[in-house]
Each structure stands twice: as structure tokens, then as C-alpha cells.
Design an enzyme around this catalytic site. Structure first.
Site, PDB file in Angstrom:
ATOM      1  CB  THR A 131     -31.956  59.261  37.320  1.00 35.08           C
ATOM      2  OG1 THR A 131     -31.344  60.114  38.395  1.00 35.08           O
ATOM      3  CG2 THR A 131     -33.430  59.296  37.457  1.00 35.08           C
ATOM      4  CG  PHE A 161     -35.046  58.153  32.982  1.00 41.17           C
ATOM      5  CD1 PHE A 161     -35.874  59.374  33.295  1.00 41.17           C
ATOM      6  CD2 PHE A 161     -33.923  58.402  33.284  1.00 41.17           C
ATOM      7  CE1 PHE A 161     -35.383  60.588  33.803  1.00 41.17           C
ATOM      8  CE2 PHE A 161     -33.160  59.408  33.442  1.00 41.17           C
ATOM      9  CZ  PHE A 161     -33.894  60.585  33.899  1.00 41.17           C
TER      10      PHE A 161
END
Lengths: 355, 355
Positions: A256, A258
């Protein structure tokens, strides 16, 4: 104590004395920089990125690059805290991947402030209640986090950095037999990241999307007899719920990304990215025309994401990441030309690309 | 960039290069010690305590002692991890004071393993599934954690260290008006730590003891209209529940003491404590007689706690902490004499006293 042990311990003691002196000298210098005229910003992302890059490229071991990065992140965190304790807002509750991303980027000598939604993270930074925010923007398997993209378009905040976090999903339940499971709770992103595994192993089970993976665990614990949750192994341990299957994400490299958001224009670090939002005029070949200024100026595009514009039916905005800083001549030239062909361009920010 | 800024940054760069070299030299030496014959233990608590004491007493600033302690804790944590990743069991879920105690003692380069009960922490270490455990043993306001004391008596594990953690309690609720609260959930320890405040501010409210402060928050969130919870500010932020009152503990110095338990006899650090359990024979003046060997050998007692023995009605065991290591001559002499007057003596362990 053997002579050999004593010899090694004495050497460590001398090293620790040197480390102590150097750490304090470093903190004193950082503090003097903080008091220089015009240097009233506690955090210089480009400078910190350069330091970490330099330490990793000069690292001869035995400490792995990951330890070196973490230790220097902590050292910079404590030097910063001597001036101002940074406050960083993130999508809570604590124990989520977002909190791990905050710690990975800022170290532990900051105040981290969990928010209940991505909207609240933006509001908290915009209203000055936090210096920075950390929000998920995309997952390597499941794609973009739409709400973050929409808020980036509206917000006056700048993108000041990115954090990449490997994400491993696990199935957890009090039920010990897969065949007894009737329902799987998780965030829709996590459900999406495990589709292949779910199709193969739990084909007829209801998939229930909920607000967070923490919420999913609590629901699975409440409905003990026939429910499971998908979340991180760390979260499973936190709630004492047994793991039924580990690393069930469809792609083992599942990561992921960010973004760090704040009120800061970050200077070039030498290895940067620039994020943009643009819209194409409503005519044939318009998107193709958008890409021409990049190719012409030899600027690489690392991401192109389309998203429905709120302005009209079948209109789109494009989120684009390009290599290089907006102050680099070829990127600046490409941006000037882009503004001529696009109906709308907003530069979200230039920031150090992570290793 | 101004000349002055450049000068400071260059100096920081030189320091960082030195830090990098020293950190790797330190890790290499720690690794060589690990390979010495008979030195197959990754963690030497007495040695780490000496290093931290030494760094703090030599610290001339500007970094505060707390930063120095945390940075050296992390450095030792990463040096250790090069050999073996330590696994530490604690009373979960994550986000509790117990997890903070683990991080304060072991740094972040360890695997922390939450358990659902104090019993499970002991079992996890006894069965070799974790190298160490961290359990709360007493609170400065509310006194002893009975279950930990009972398990220390039965378990073959040794006490290898202590961690002191300042604890601040807060009242939290979705209710915005104190007068609407009918019920306060919390762990019985936390309820006990806030008695004066509760008697003054919420005199007629039901106090409901539950298994953990995390559980209390979840219950308060479920019964939103008339319930509140007492827990840490950190936990409140994690669950996005508003704070109604902060620092409501009866004593602002409210501190919880944790013990580190493991399969290790810790060598003297120069500033140690020894924990004992003893029972007095059932005759007049027996307890007084227990204290005589300490006074005679000039050994200070820092704690005496009585607890019902499971062996018979109105029989007690005594938990005693004394200053000094069991291998120091005066402590050793006192222990020999204690064994002559006590019905039963068990040495739980000697370990570094925290600063």
C-alpha cells in the site's frame, strides 16, 4: 568474564561514548539550523530523504539497510523533537497499517493522532491541529483509494512525501474449520486484495465490507460461530483471534502506498516525484495530447489514474505521477506545455521518491 | 541555501558518516560476542542496564536523558536482532500500557506477542514460545496485581527486570454532559486509581469492572447514551471516543510497575534489586523475625506485600523486594539467615533496578 568478552565489551563502551557525543553534536547542529533566519520549518523532507539515501548507499553492514534506515529515522525524530514535537494525523484506530506508515516515515518521537476518516485527516491538517497527515492512496493489487484522490483535488494541502508499506492479509476466526464459515468481514480494499484466494477456498461465503479491518475483527468475534475476518497478522495478535490462513493476498508483493500531506512545498532531493491532477478538453485525441508534452521533454510517467469528475456525466480527471521535481528544467518545461493542452492542471506537489 | 546553513548541514553529514560506521562496528562486535563460547544468550539485562546508566550519567545534552535512553534502547534492539529476533509476550491487546512497557524496555526491533491473560503470558514463556514476558505487578495507587503474584510463586520463571511506566487515566464518552452518565466501565485497577475523582464528580454512578480498558471503551461505545469508560488518552484516540476529563487518577505520579520474566538468572549490574517470596512459621513475632536478618546485614527492603497463602486459612505469604543482588555478600548473608527463620523462601530473581 573471559578476556575476549572483556575486550569486545570495552570496544563497545568506547563506541557508545563516541555515539553519545556525536548524537548530541548532531542535535545541537540541528537546533542551530532551526534558529537560522528563514529556517523555521522543523522538517525538511528532501534533506531527510537525502540523508537516508546516503546512509543506505554507504552502508557496508553488518546492519541491514532496514535497520540503518530505522535507526537514522529515530535519530532524526529525536533531533526534531528537541525543537518541536511534530503532530501527525492518520486514519485510525491505532494498530492499523496507516499507523505503521506514520512510524516508518516519522519515527517514534512524534505525536500521532488517529482520525476516524480520511476526511478528518485532511481537516485536521488544514485546520492546523496537526503538522502533517498520512493517508492511503493506492494498493498495488486493488488500485486507488477514491476518497483520498477526491480530497486531494479539493484541498489546499500539498503532497510532501510517500510511504510504501508491504501489506500481508490473513484470515482469522474462532471457527477452526473453513467449512463452518458463512461470512467474512473486512474492509472492501482487503476483500479485493484476496479475491483469488476467497474464490478458491471460500467460494460460497458471503463477503461483508465494513469500515475498517479492526471493525471486521470485532464483528467476527461477536458472531463467533460462523464468521471470519481478513486483516493483518499484527491485528489478529492484538485481539487474540486465531489465524486460519496467512498471506492470502493475491499478490505476495502486495504493497500500500501512502501520501504525506501538509502545508509545505518540498525542495528537490535529487530523486523526486511530482503528482498532478488534470482534465482533458472534451474532444477526440485529448488524452493522447496530454501525454505528448511528457514524451517530448523526456519525462517518465509512473502512474496514470482516471476518475469521474464531479462536474459532469462522463467527464474524467486524471491523476498523474511523473518522475522528477517540478523545479527541474525538463519537468518545468513539460508542465508549461501541459497547461496549454489541458483544460485544467493542478500540481499536488513534488516530493522525494521512496527507495 | 545560505553559507551558514550549508556549513551546519556539512557538519551533520560528517557526523552521520561517523554514526553509520560506529553503529556497524558496534553491531559487528555484538555479533562476535554472540559467537563466543558460553555466550549464547542474546540479551544480557545487567549489561544493557549498565550501558544505559553510563550513557545517562555522561550525557551533557542538548538531547534529554529520555531521548538518549530511547535511542540506545533502539540501537541495542537492532544489534540484538542481527543475531536473533527476540519474542516478548505481554498482556494484550495492543495499545495497552503493557505494550508500551515492552517497547520501553526492548525497543522496536523485537516481535511482541499479545496474550489474553496474565496466565497466558507465563505459559507462553514457560513453553518457549517467547523469550521473555512482561506482566504488570503493582500500581503506585492501587497496589498489587494479585494474579501476577500468585503465578510468580508457582512458576519456574525468573524475574529478569522491571519497567516503570507513568499512567494517566481519562474519562471518555460519546455523552457530552457528565450528569447524563449512569455507568462507568473500566478495569478494576483503573477504577481504583480514580476513586477520589469518581466520588467527587460522579458520586451516584455505577462503576462496572471489566476485563480490560479496551473492553471498557467498546462497551461505552455500544451503550452510547448513558455510559463512559476510564482508560488512557492514547486508547481514547485509538477508538475516536471523546475525552470528558483528563488525568483523573488520584495521584499525578501514578505509575505501574511491570516485571520482565524469563528463563535467565541475571548477573549483577551494580544497581540491582532482588525479589523474594517467603512465609513465616505460625507463631508470635514470626514476621518481626523475618526482618531481623535484613537489618542485621544492612540490606534495605523496598517493598513488603502480604497475600493469603492458598495452603490454609489465615496463612500468608510475603512478597519482598530488597536492594542489591543475591550474589552481593551482604545480600547473600541475609538470604542464608532468612532461610533459617522462614518456613519457606523462594528467590524470584535479581535484576537491574530501573533509574
Amino acid at each position: 568474564m573471559s578476556d575476549e568478552l572483556k575486550k569486545y565489551r570495552d570496544q563497545i563502551d568506547w563506541i557508545d561514548e563516541d555515539l553519545l557525543k556525536l548524537l548530541n553534536q548532531r542535535a545541537a547542529l540541528a537546533s542551530q539550523i532551526g534558529h537560522l533566519k528563514g529556517e523555521n520549518t522543523v522538517l525538511r523532507p528532501e534533506r531527510e530523504a537525502q540523508i537516508l539515501q546516503c546512509m543506505v548507499s554507504n552502508n557496508l553492514g553488518p546492519l541491514p539497510n532496514q535497520s540503518i534506515t530505522q535507526l537514522f529515522t529515530e535519530i532524526m525524530s529525536h533531533c526534531r523533537a528537541l525543537e518541536t514535537q511534530l503532530c501527525v494525523a492518520y486514519l485510525g484506530p491505532s494498530g492499523t497499517f496507516s499507523q505503521e506508515a506514520v512510524e516508518k516515515r516519522f519515527g517514534h518521537a512524534v505525536l500521532s493522532k488517529p482520525c476516524v476518516s480520511i476526511d478528518e485527516v485532511f481537516q485536521t491538517v488544514e485546520s492546523g491541529k496537526a503538522h502533517y497527515g498520512v493517508v492511503p492512496v493506492e494498493n498495488s493489487t486493488e488500485g486507488a483509494i477514491g476518497r483520498t484522490l477526491d480530497l486531494l483535488l479539493q484541498s489546499p494541502l500539498k503532497v510532501c512525501g510517500e510511504v510504501m508499506l508491504p501489506v500481508h492479509q490473513c484470515l482469522m476466526s474462532r471457527v477452526t474449520d473453513l467449512s463452518a464459515i458463512k461470512r467474512v468481514f473486512s474492509h472492501s480494499q482487503s476483500l479485493g486484495q484476496c479475491q483469488v484466494w476467497l474464490n478458491t477456498n471460500l467460494p460460497n461465503v458471503e463477503r461483508v465490507p465494513v469500515g475498517s479491518n479492526t471493525k471486521a475483527i470485532l464483528l467476527a468475534l461477536e458472531q463467533q460461530e460462523d464468521s471470519a475476518a481478513i486483516a493483518s497478522a499484527k491485528a489478529a495478535k492484538s485481539y487474540g483471534i486465531p489465524l486460519l490462513a496467512e498471506n492470502i493476498e493475491d499478490d505476495a508483493r502486495n504493497t500500500t502506498r501512502f501520501l504525506v500531506i501538509g502545508n509545505q512545498e518540498v525542495a528537490p532531493s535529487g530523486k523526486d516525484k511530482t503528482s498532478l491532477v488534470l482534465s482533458a478538453p472534451n474532444r477526440p485525441g485529448a488524452v493522447y495530447d496530454l501525454l505528448a508534452p511528457l514524451a517530448k521533454n523526456d519525462v517518465s510517467m509512473t502512474k496514470l489514474e482516471s476518475r469521474p469528475a464531479r462536474s459532469g456525466v462522463w467527464e474524467y480527471v486524471f491523476y498523474m505521477d511523473i518522475e522528477g521535481h517540478q523545479h527541474e528544467p525538463k519537468v518545468a518545461a513539460a508542465l508549461v506545455e501541459l497547461k496549454q493542452v489541458a483544460a485544467f492542471v493542478k500540481t499536488l506537489g513534488s516530493y522525494p521518491a521512496t527507495l
